[in-house]
Design a protein around this motif. Sequence first.
Motif, PDB file in Angstrom:
ATOM      1  N   ALA A  53       0.837  -1.203   0.000  1.00  0.00           N
ATOM      2  CA  ALA A  53       0.000   0.000   0.000  1.00  0.00           C
ATOM      3  C   ALA A  53       0.871   1.253   0.000  1.00  0.00           C
ATOM      4  N   GLY A  54       1.993   1.182   0.692  1.00  0.00           N
ATOM      5  CA  GLY A  54       2.944   2.304   0.683  1.00  0.00           C
ATOM      6  C   GLY A  54       2.401   3.584   1.281  1.00  0.00           C
ATOM      7  N   ASN A  55       1.463   3.492   2.207  1.00  0.00           N
ATOM      8  CA  ASN A  55       0.853   4.734   2.686  1.00  0.00           C
ATOM      9  C   ASN A  55       1.347   5.225   4.042  1.00  0.00           C
ATOM     10  N   CYS A  56       2.030   4.375   4.822  1.00  0.00           N
ATOM     11  CA  CYS A  56       2.415   4.854   6.154  1.00  0.00           C
ATOM     12  C   CYS A  56       3.664   5.716   6.114  1.00  0.00           C
ATOM     13  N   ARG A  57       4.509   5.491   5.134  1.00  0.00           N
ATOM     14  CA  ARG A  57       5.750   6.247   4.897  1.00  0.00           C
ATOM     15  C   ARG A  57       6.762   6.089   6.031  1.00  0.00           C
ATOM     16  N   GLN A  90      10.761   4.679   4.863  1.00  0.00           N
ATOM     17  CA  GLN A  90      11.555   5.405   3.872  1.00  0.00           C
ATOM     18  C   GLN A  90      13.055   5.172   4.082  1.00  0.00           C
ATOM     19  N   MET A 146      13.589  10.210  -1.298  1.00  0.00           N
ATOM     20  CA  MET A 146      13.604   8.976  -0.511  1.00  0.00           C
ATOM     21  C   MET A 146      12.629   7.967  -1.096  1.00  0.00           C
ATOM     22  N   GLU A 147      13.000   6.706  -1.006  1.00  0.00           N
ATOM     23  CA  GLU A 147      12.129   5.643  -1.503  1.00  0.00           C
ATOM     24  C   GLU A 147      11.505   4.939  -0.307  1.00  0.00           C
ATOM     25  N   ILE A 148      10.333   4.344  -0.532  1.00  0.00           N
ATOM     26  CA  ILE A 148       9.783   3.511   0.530  1.00  0.00           C
ATOM     27  C   ILE A 148      10.320   2.098   0.320  1.00  0.00           C
ATOM     28  N   ASN A 192       8.267  -0.833  -1.293  1.00  0.00           N
ATOM     29  CA  ASN A 192       7.949  -0.835  -2.716  1.00  0.00           C
ATOM     30  C   ASN A 192       9.213  -0.764  -3.564  1.00  0.00           C
ATOM     31  N   ILE A 213      -4.443   4.466  12.208  1.00  0.00           N
ATOM     32  CA  ILE A 213      -3.413   5.200  11.472  1.00  0.00           C
ATOM     33  C   ILE A 213      -3.566   5.002   9.973  1.00  0.00           C
ATOM     34  N   MET A 214      -4.684   4.433   9.527  1.00  0.00           N
ATOM     35  CA  MET A 214      -5.012   4.312   8.106  1.00  0.00           C
ATOM     36  C   MET A 214      -3.990   3.488   7.322  1.00  0.00           C
TER      37      MET A 214
END
Lengths: 551, 441
Positions: free
Chosen positions: A60-64, A67, A76-78, A81, A168-169
Motif C-alpha cells: 500500500a505504501g501509505n504509512c511512509r 523510507q 527517498m524511496e519507501i 515498494n 493510522i489508516m
Amino acid sequence: MSLVEKKEAPDKPPKVEQLVNIMIDGRAVSVPAGINLIEAAKLAGIEIPHYCYHPALSIAGNCRMCQVEVKGARKMEIACNTIVKEGMEVATHHSSRAVADSQAAVLEMILINHPLDCTVCDQAGHCKLQDYHYQYNAKDSRFLEEKERKVKAQPLGPTVMLDGERCIMCSRCVRFCDEVTGTAELGIANRGDRSVIVVHPDRELNNPFSGTVVDLCPVGALTHRQWRFNTRIWFTKQVDSICPGCSTGCNVKLASRDSQIVQVKARWNADVNKEWLCDYGRYGYGKFVPKERFLKPVEKINGAKQEITYDQAFQKIISAGEFDAIFLSGDLLTEEYHLVSKWLETLRYQPKIYLNYLERSLSDLEKILISPDYSPNYQGALFCDLIKLEGLKDQWFEGLRALSAGKLQRVLMFGDNVLHGLPAEFESVLSATLSDNQTVSKVSKIVFCGSDAASLAAIGAWIILPTEALLEKSGFYINRQKRMQFLDSVFAMPSGVLAQWQIIARLAIGVELTKAKNYRELSRHFLAERGFEGVTIAQIKNGGINLGGEL
Amino acid sequence: MEKRILLKNIDCPDLHRLAKYEELGGYAAARAALASEPASLIQAIKRSGLRGRGGAGFSTGTKWEFIPKNSGKPVYLICNADESEPGTFKDRLLMERDPHLCLEGMIISAWAIGAHWACVYIRGEYAYSYERLKLAIDECYQKGYLGKNIFGSDFNFDIILHRGAGAYICGEETALIESLEGKKGQPRLKPPFFPAAIGLYKAPTIVNNVETLCAVTRIFQMGADAYAALGTEKSKGTKLFSVSGHVNKPGVYEVEMGYPLLDLINVECGGVWKDRALKGVIPGGSSMPILTAEELKGVVLDYESIQAAGSYLGSGGFIVFDETANMLDVACNIAHFYAHESCGQCTPCREGAHWIEKIFNRIASGGGIRSDLSLIESIAKQVEGHTICVFGEAFVWPAKAFVKKFPDDFANLLSDQDRLIQIERRKEIGERQINKGVELS
C-alpha cells in the motif's frame, strides 16, 4: 529419517536461485533477487520500521515509515515498494540523518490526531505506535491545535470493535478482507484526516477469519470485542504454540492470566498460516478447558462413583484382562502415539486401534486455512503406524459401530476429545448405552484416561484415570502438510496427576517404555528414537520441520 | 500581444457545432493523419516540441513513445478534463466553445498510439462543458467520425464521456485511472511512474490534458515545424493562461511562450485594477509558490524562466494580487482547500495538510506564536518529497512561499510567547476537549 529437511528461518522468503549484491548502511550483503528492501534489510539484521507493509498482503505504501535513501534516487524511496537491484546502495535510519528525521516526522504526524489514550488501550504494551515512538521519535509533539474527532467503540461485526481515533489508516484490515478472504466488508470512507475505516453499509465484518484483522492492526484501533479491557498484556504469560482445532496447525501466541486464556494471536509462519487464524480457533479455546475437572482416579460400581488410588486402578485394569480395542483422541502428542505403538509391540495380543477422525463440510472461503477434520495430530498417528491412511473416517466409524453394538468388552480410551463430534447416528445410541449405569458393566468395561469428567467417554467409563488437559501438554504435532511443529503448554499440570504418557508407560507391564521424567525428556527421547539426529526442540519450535509433505 | 493558435476561431458563433467546425477546416487534419503512419505522427509531435499542458510540462511525444510495443493488451487514451486547480479555467473555455478541437486531437492521438477506446474524464462541476462535449461526441457518432470505420477508414475509435465526482485529486493521472476503474480516487504508488506501461486496467494508457490534445490538432493543421518555430528554445508553441484576481480584464489569454509576464498583466489584462500596485502573482495555479512583484521583473512566460524565478508555470492559472491583499488570508484559503482535498492515503499529506491549515487559522485568529513560522517550514520539509503523489508539494510550496516572502503579513499577529505559554495553551485545549467530551456524553 533422511526426509528431514533443515528448517529455514521462519520469515525467510522462498528460495530464489539468483542472488544480488547490495549495500545496506555500508554493509555488503547478498540477498535473493526479487525481494523488497524491508525483507533484504531483515536478512542483513536491520529492522526497517513499517506499519502498512505486510509480507502476505499487497503493497500500500501509505504509512511512509519505511523510507530509506537509495543512492541515485531523486528522493527517498519507501523500502516496501523498492525491489533490490544489483549494486544498490541503501541508507537506513542507522546511517542517514535525513531518514531518521523523516521517520520522526511521520510518527509526529501520525500522533497529532491520535487520542494518546494508552492508559486505557488494550494494545498498550504490544503497540507498534508506542514501540516506534520510543525507538524513532520520543520527542514532544509540536501540535497545539484541536484534534479531529472520530467514531469510538464502533462494532464492525460480532467479533471486532473499531476505535476510529486510534487508527493510522495503514489499510491492512481492508486489504486482508479484499485480498485474502475476498469478502471485502471493509473500506475507507471520507478524505484527508477525516478518513475512517467503515464496514459496508448492509453488512458486518463476520467472515470466518474476522479476528485476524485485529492481529494485523499495528495499533489499538481494532480490538476483540470478547477480550476488550480484559487485562494489560504485560501481566499475561505468553506462550508460542499450535492451535489444536484442526490439522492445519496454525501457529498461535497464547496469552494467559490466572489460568485463563485472555488473548489468542496468530503467529507468522510463511509455510503454514502466514499470519491468519480462523475465528473458530481463536475464540474457541474455551472448549479445550475441562468443564468438570477431577484429580483422583474413580471407579464406578453399579453407578456409584468411588475414589481410588492410581495403584488400585492399575491393578483393577490389569486384572480385568486383555483390551479389545483402544480408542485414541486425534489430539494426542506424537510422542504419546509413539509410546502406544511401542507398547503394542510388547503385547502378545493385538487390540484394535481406532482414531477419532471426522470430516465436516467447509465453504470455499473456510478452505483457505481450515482443515475439515477435528484431529490436529492424525498425521502423528499415521507417522507411528497406528492407523492406515486410507479410509480414516471409515476406520473410525467401524470402531463406533462396534462400540455401540456392544461388541467390544474391554476398551481403553485416551483423551478428552476421544468421542468428540459424534455423528448423530451414533450419538443417541452411544450416549444411551454409555450413560445407562445398569447396562454399562454388561456392555463394556471402558477405561477412560482424560481430564474432563463431563465428557461422554467419562460418563460411560468403568474406571476413569485423571490426567493432564490439552492445554497442559507440550510436544510434537504433525499437521496435514506433514510439518512437525511444537505444541507448548499454557498451564501447569495439577500436582498428583499422572500425565497421559506416564499412564501408557504404567499400563505396559514388565517393559520400560520410556525413561523420560518430564515432557521435554519425552520429546527428546522421541526425536532420538525416531531418527531425528541433530534436530532440537528449539528448531522445531521455530516454524517446524517439514517431513516431506506437500500442502 | 496575443498569439491565437488554439483560440483561433474561439469567437465564432456556433463553433461548437460540427458543421461550423468543419466549415472552418475542421477534421481535415484527422483525415490526413489517419492516412499516415502512426510512428510518423509521434515523430511530428516530438518535432513540434509540445509539452504537456496539464502542469508538469513533460514532452508529449516522449510520453507517447513509452507505450510498449506488442504488449498484447489494448491501449487506452484518456483526456484529462478534470480541471480543478484553483485559478485555472482554460480547458473549460476550450470545451465549451471548441469541443471538436479536442475531439479531433483525440482521434489523431489515438491513431498515433494505437488506441481504439478513449475516455474524457471531465470535472463533475463542469456541467456546461459536459453538455457541449456530449453534443459534439453525438454529432461525431452521427456523421461516422467516431465509432466503427471512422472517416471511412478501417479504424474503429470510441470516446466515452465520464464525469468526475468532485475530487481535486482525480486530476492526478493515476488517481483519475483508479476513479475510472470504479475505485476510490487515490493516486497509485510510484514506480511505475507513467501509466503508459501500466495504466487503466493494467493496460498501456496515455493521459493527456485538454489543451495538449487541442494543440495536437493545431500542430497537424499548421505543421510541426511551424508550431516549433513559435516560443522559446525549450518551451515551444503557445500557452493558454487563465488570469484571475486583481486585474482589469481577467480571462483566458493565449500568448507565445517567452512573452514577458508583466506584459500579460499590464497590457493584455489591462493592468492591476483600481490603479493599485502589484503585490504578487501565483503563476501556475494555487499549488505553485507565489512570486512577489520584485521577483516578477524580467520573467518571461516559459517553463524555464518561471522556474528560475522560484516557481513553476504549472497549468498557467495566474492569480494576481494587488497591494491590499493580505497574504495570511490567502494562505488560510489555499490551506483550507488542500486540507479539504487531501485524499488521506499517506501520512504526511493526510495529517500535514490539516496541521498547516490549523496553524494558519490560529495565526489569523490571533493565537499565533513566533515559532509557528519555523514550524510550518519544518512540516513542509517533511512533507515535500515524502508523499505518494505531488499533492504534498502542492500544499507545502504555497504555504512555504507565503510565510517566507510576505513576513510582514504575519509578523504583527505573532506573539513572542515562549515554550511555557505553549504548554499553557496546550492545557487549555485539553481542558476544552475534556469539557466537550462531557457535553457529548
